[in-house]
Design an enzyme around this catalytic site. Structure first.
Site, PDB file in Angstrom:
ATOM      1  N   ARG A 177     -39.546  64.253 -38.423  1.00  0.00           N
ATOM      2  CA  ARG A 177     -40.107  65.229 -37.494  1.00  0.00           C
ATOM      3  C   ARG A 177     -39.831  64.794 -36.061  1.00  0.00           C
ATOM      4  O   ARG A 177     -39.837  63.607 -35.757  1.00  0.00           O
ATOM      5  CB  ARG A 177     -41.610  65.383 -37.701  1.00  0.00           C
ATOM      6  CG  ARG A 177     -42.002  66.027 -39.024  1.00  0.00           C
ATOM      7  CD  ARG A 177     -43.460  66.416 -39.015  1.00  0.00           C
ATOM      8  NE  ARG A 177     -44.316  65.261 -38.747  1.00  0.00           N
ATOM      9  CZ  ARG A 177     -45.581  65.364 -38.353  1.00  0.00           C
ATOM     10  NH1 ARG A 177     -46.116  66.549 -38.141  1.00  0.00           N
ATOM     11  NH2 ARG A 177     -46.309  64.280 -38.148  1.00  0.00           N
ATOM     12  N   ARG A 181     -41.550  71.323 -28.346  1.00  0.00           N
ATOM     13  CA  ARG A 181     -42.535  72.293 -27.857  1.00  0.00           C
ATOM     14  C   ARG A 181     -41.841  73.339 -27.003  1.00  0.00           C
ATOM     15  O   ARG A 181     -41.085  72.993 -26.103  1.00  0.00           O
ATOM     16  CB  ARG A 181     -43.603  71.581 -27.024  1.00  0.00           C
ATOM     17  CG  ARG A 181     -44.351  70.490 -27.778  1.00  0.00           C
ATOM     18  CD  ARG A 181     -45.286  69.774 -26.846  1.00  0.00           C
ATOM     19  NE  ARG A 181     -45.887  68.610 -27.488  1.00  0.00           N
ATOM     20  CZ  ARG A 181     -46.406  67.603 -26.821  1.00  0.00           C
ATOM     21  NH1 ARG A 181     -46.383  67.604 -25.503  1.00  0.00           N
ATOM     22  NH2 ARG A 181     -46.945  66.583 -27.472  1.00  0.00           N
ATOM     23  N   ARG A 254     -37.720  44.191 -35.904  1.00  0.00           N
ATOM     24  CA  ARG A 254     -37.104  44.272 -34.602  1.00  0.00           C
ATOM     25  C   ARG A 254     -38.061  43.651 -33.601  1.00  0.00           C
ATOM     26  O   ARG A 254     -39.281  43.680 -33.779  1.00  0.00           O
ATOM     27  CB  ARG A 254     -36.835  45.738 -34.205  1.00  0.00           C
ATOM     28  CG  ARG A 254     -35.864  46.447 -35.102  1.00  0.00           C
ATOM     29  CD  ARG A 254     -34.458  45.904 -34.971  1.00  0.00           C
ATOM     30  NE  ARG A 254     -33.868  46.235 -33.670  1.00  0.00           N
ATOM     31  CZ  ARG A 254     -32.715  45.770 -33.235  1.00  0.00           C
ATOM     32  NH1 ARG A 254     -32.027  44.916 -33.976  1.00  0.00           N
ATOM     33  NH2 ARG A 254     -32.236  46.131 -32.073  1.00  0.00           N
ATOM     34  N   ARG A 285     -35.508  50.853 -21.960  1.00  0.00           N
ATOM     35  CA  ARG A 285     -36.340  51.544 -20.973  1.00  0.00           C
ATOM     36  C   ARG A 285     -36.800  50.587 -19.888  1.00  0.00           C
ATOM     37  O   ARG A 285     -36.709  49.359 -20.044  1.00  0.00           O
ATOM     38  CB  ARG A 285     -37.552  52.206 -21.641  1.00  0.00           C
ATOM     39  CG  ARG A 285     -38.495  51.258 -22.360  1.00  0.00           C
ATOM     40  CD  ARG A 285     -39.607  52.060 -23.046  1.00  0.00           C
ATOM     41  NE  ARG A 285     -40.610  51.178 -23.648  1.00  0.00           N
ATOM     42  CZ  ARG A 285     -41.723  51.612 -24.225  1.00  0.00           C
ATOM     43  NH1 ARG A 285     -41.977  52.904 -24.284  1.00  0.00           N
ATOM     44  NH2 ARG A 285     -42.583  50.770 -24.755  1.00  0.00           N
ATOM     45  N   GLU A 310     -36.700  46.474 -20.990  1.00  0.00           N
ATOM     46  CA  GLU A 310     -36.909  46.131 -22.392  1.00  0.00           C
ATOM     47  C   GLU A 310     -35.579  46.151 -23.136  1.00  0.00           C
ATOM     48  O   GLU A 310     -34.847  47.139 -23.076  1.00  0.00           O
ATOM     49  CB  GLU A 310     -37.891  47.108 -23.048  1.00  0.00           C
ATOM     50  CG  GLU A 310     -39.280  47.079 -22.437  1.00  0.00           C
ATOM     51  CD  GLU A 310     -40.281  47.923 -23.208  1.00  0.00           C
ATOM     52  OE1 GLU A 310     -39.897  48.483 -24.267  1.00  0.00           O
ATOM     53  OE2 GLU A 310     -41.436  48.028 -22.760  1.00  0.00           O
ATOM     54  N   TYR A 358     -45.964  50.155 -38.942  1.00  0.00           N
ATOM     55  CA  TYR A 358     -46.133  50.402 -37.508  1.00  0.00           C
ATOM     56  C   TYR A 358     -47.453  51.128 -37.284  1.00  0.00           C
ATOM     57  O   TYR A 358     -47.705  52.182 -37.865  1.00  0.00           O
ATOM     58  CB  TYR A 358     -44.984  51.229 -36.930  1.00  0.00           C
ATOM     59  CG  TYR A 358     -45.183  51.486 -35.453  1.00  0.00           C
ATOM     60  CD1 TYR A 358     -44.872  50.504 -34.522  1.00  0.00           C
ATOM     61  CD2 TYR A 358     -45.740  52.674 -35.006  1.00  0.00           C
ATOM     62  CE1 TYR A 358     -45.100  50.706 -33.169  1.00  0.00           C
ATOM     63  CE2 TYR A 358     -45.961  52.887 -33.657  1.00  0.00           C
ATOM     64  CZ  TYR A 358     -45.639  51.900 -32.744  1.00  0.00           C
ATOM     65  OH  TYR A 358     -45.877  52.093 -31.421  1.00  0.00           O
ATOM     66  N   ASP A 360     -50.240  52.586 -34.303  1.00  0.00           N
ATOM     67  CA  ASP A 360     -50.747  52.778 -32.957  1.00  0.00           C
ATOM     68  C   ASP A 360     -52.116  52.107 -32.882  1.00  0.00           C
ATOM     69  O   ASP A 360     -52.698  51.719 -33.902  1.00  0.00           O
ATOM     70  CB  ASP A 360     -50.859  54.266 -32.620  1.00  0.00           C
ATOM     71  CG  ASP A 360     -49.504  54.884 -32.309  1.00  0.00           C
ATOM     72  OD1 ASP A 360     -48.665  54.189 -31.712  1.00  0.00           O
ATOM     73  OD2 ASP A 360     -49.280  56.058 -32.673  1.00  0.00           O
TER      74      ASP A 360
END
Length: 375
Positions: A177, A181, A254, A285, A310, A358, A360
């Protein structure tokens, strides 16, 4: 001596210690680093709180989680609105009407939909002519979702730098996904609440660990049996393969290398996060840390700024592991370790390293809260 020995003072370990202490449990938290907080630790540089291990933005739609962390430290109103840079062009993220206008000059949702669908159909025809029924890799999946223009400029180079692998070698499910928007909205998250602790993440960790015994610069594995003997149960937040002495082999990760720099200017890039999506640019970034906590004219109150480049790289022993490489090989290997972990009666495994997942920040807090509610 203790009810819980908690290995690791990151968000999982600190939240567990806080809730256990509220229940009257005795906890000892140990961490091999010289500071608490794991990867959300911030260092004060020139009056700016630097996210030492990469940008962390707390976001959730769970009101209970939001109220919980705000009961410990008030959060500000930071809204994550990253920008992608390709060559000299800038594009808003996530993909929204601003992005589509910058990419194609379209101004209405229907024009943008038509452009994306036109490119999707080209990909579908090519796949059908080659007898491909389902996307075989990340590249084919992304092309089907968003078309070639956005994929080539904003996804391909960034993703290959992030994972150190070609998009054609990455599994399709990584990008099942994409946030797309058809409105002019640069807010990256769909969550109802988001922000940064006022005063930085160290304040959140300090509040979670208040009243808890913490030993830093302490390596669990150097005196494992002695530490285990101190407590009824162990809460382990480190690498699960290390816990089992790598008996089935090493899980892959990673990691990220940072170049921090103090600049004699108040405002370098005008945004906290700018992604560099060209493959030729070696870093993924640049983070400008003051924008996490300073807004509008506040930015200019400090004449200096701190930026961090980074660089994503393959993890090797001695480095901090960041992102699990959830491909087929590693997923199968983790399941072998998990079978061992499920048989442990006095060890609780939690967090991104122990669960090879992973996470959040908010789901970490929510998971620990549920553990205590269920028990």
């Amino acid at each position: 001596m203790y009810d819980y020995l908690i290995v690791g003072s990151g968000l999982f370990g600190a939240t567990f210690a806080h809730l256990a202490r509220k229940q009257g449990k005795r906890c000892l938290v140990i961490d091999k680093r010289p500071h608490a907080g794991g990867n959300i630790y911030c260092q004060d540089v020139e009056g700016i709180r630097v996210h030492q291990y990469g940008a962390h933005i707390f976001h959730t739609s769970n009101r209970r989680v939001w109220d919980f962390v705000n009961s410990l430290v008030e959060f500000n109103r930071y809204t994550n609105s990253p920008v992608a840079r390709y060559g000299k062009s800038l594009y808003n993220l996530p993909f929204n009407m601003n992005t589509f206008y910058q990419m194609w000059g379209v101004t209405t949702p229907q024009e943008a939909m038509n452009k994306i669908e036109e490119q999707r159909q080209e990909v579908l025809k090519r796949m059908q002519s080659e007898g491909i029924a389902q996307p075989r890799n990340l590249e084919e999946q992304a092309l089907l979702l968003i078309g070639s223009d956005i994929y080539e400029r904003l996804i391909k180079g960034y993703t290959e730098k992030q994972w150190g692998r070609k998009c054609t070698d990455l599994p399709a499910f990584i990008i099942k996904r994409l946030p797309v928007r058809f409105v002019y909205d640069n807010n990256y998250f769909n969550d109802r609440y988001q922000g940064i602790p006022i005063g930085g993440y160290n304040r959140l960790i300090e509040a979670l660990l208040k009243g808890v015994e913490v030993r830093l610069n302490t390596d669990y594995f150097s005196h494992r049996d002695e530490f285990n003997a101190l407590a009824k149960e162990v809460v382990f937040t480190g690498k699960i393969d290390e816990f089992y002495d790598y008996r089935f082999g090493n899980l892959e990760y990673r990691t990220v290398r940072f170049e921090h720099e103090v600049l004699d200017m108040p405002n370098y890039q005008g945004n906290a996060v700018v992604n560099y999506t060209e493959a030729e640019v070696p870093y993924t970034r640049i983070i400008e840390h003051k924008h996490f906590e300073s807004f509008g004219e506040e930015v200019y109150q400090n004449p200096k700024t701190v930026v961090s480049k980074e660089y994503s790289t393959e993890w090797q022993s001695g480095m901090e592991p960041y992102y699990p490489v959830n491909d087929e090989r590693n997923s199968l290997l983790y399941q072998q370790y998990k079978q061992l972990a499920d048989q442990e009666s006095h060890v609780i495994f939690g967090g991104r390293l122990a669960e090879y997942k992973y996470y959040d920040m908010a789901p970490i807090v929510e998971r620990v809260m549920r553990m205590f509610e269920e028990n």
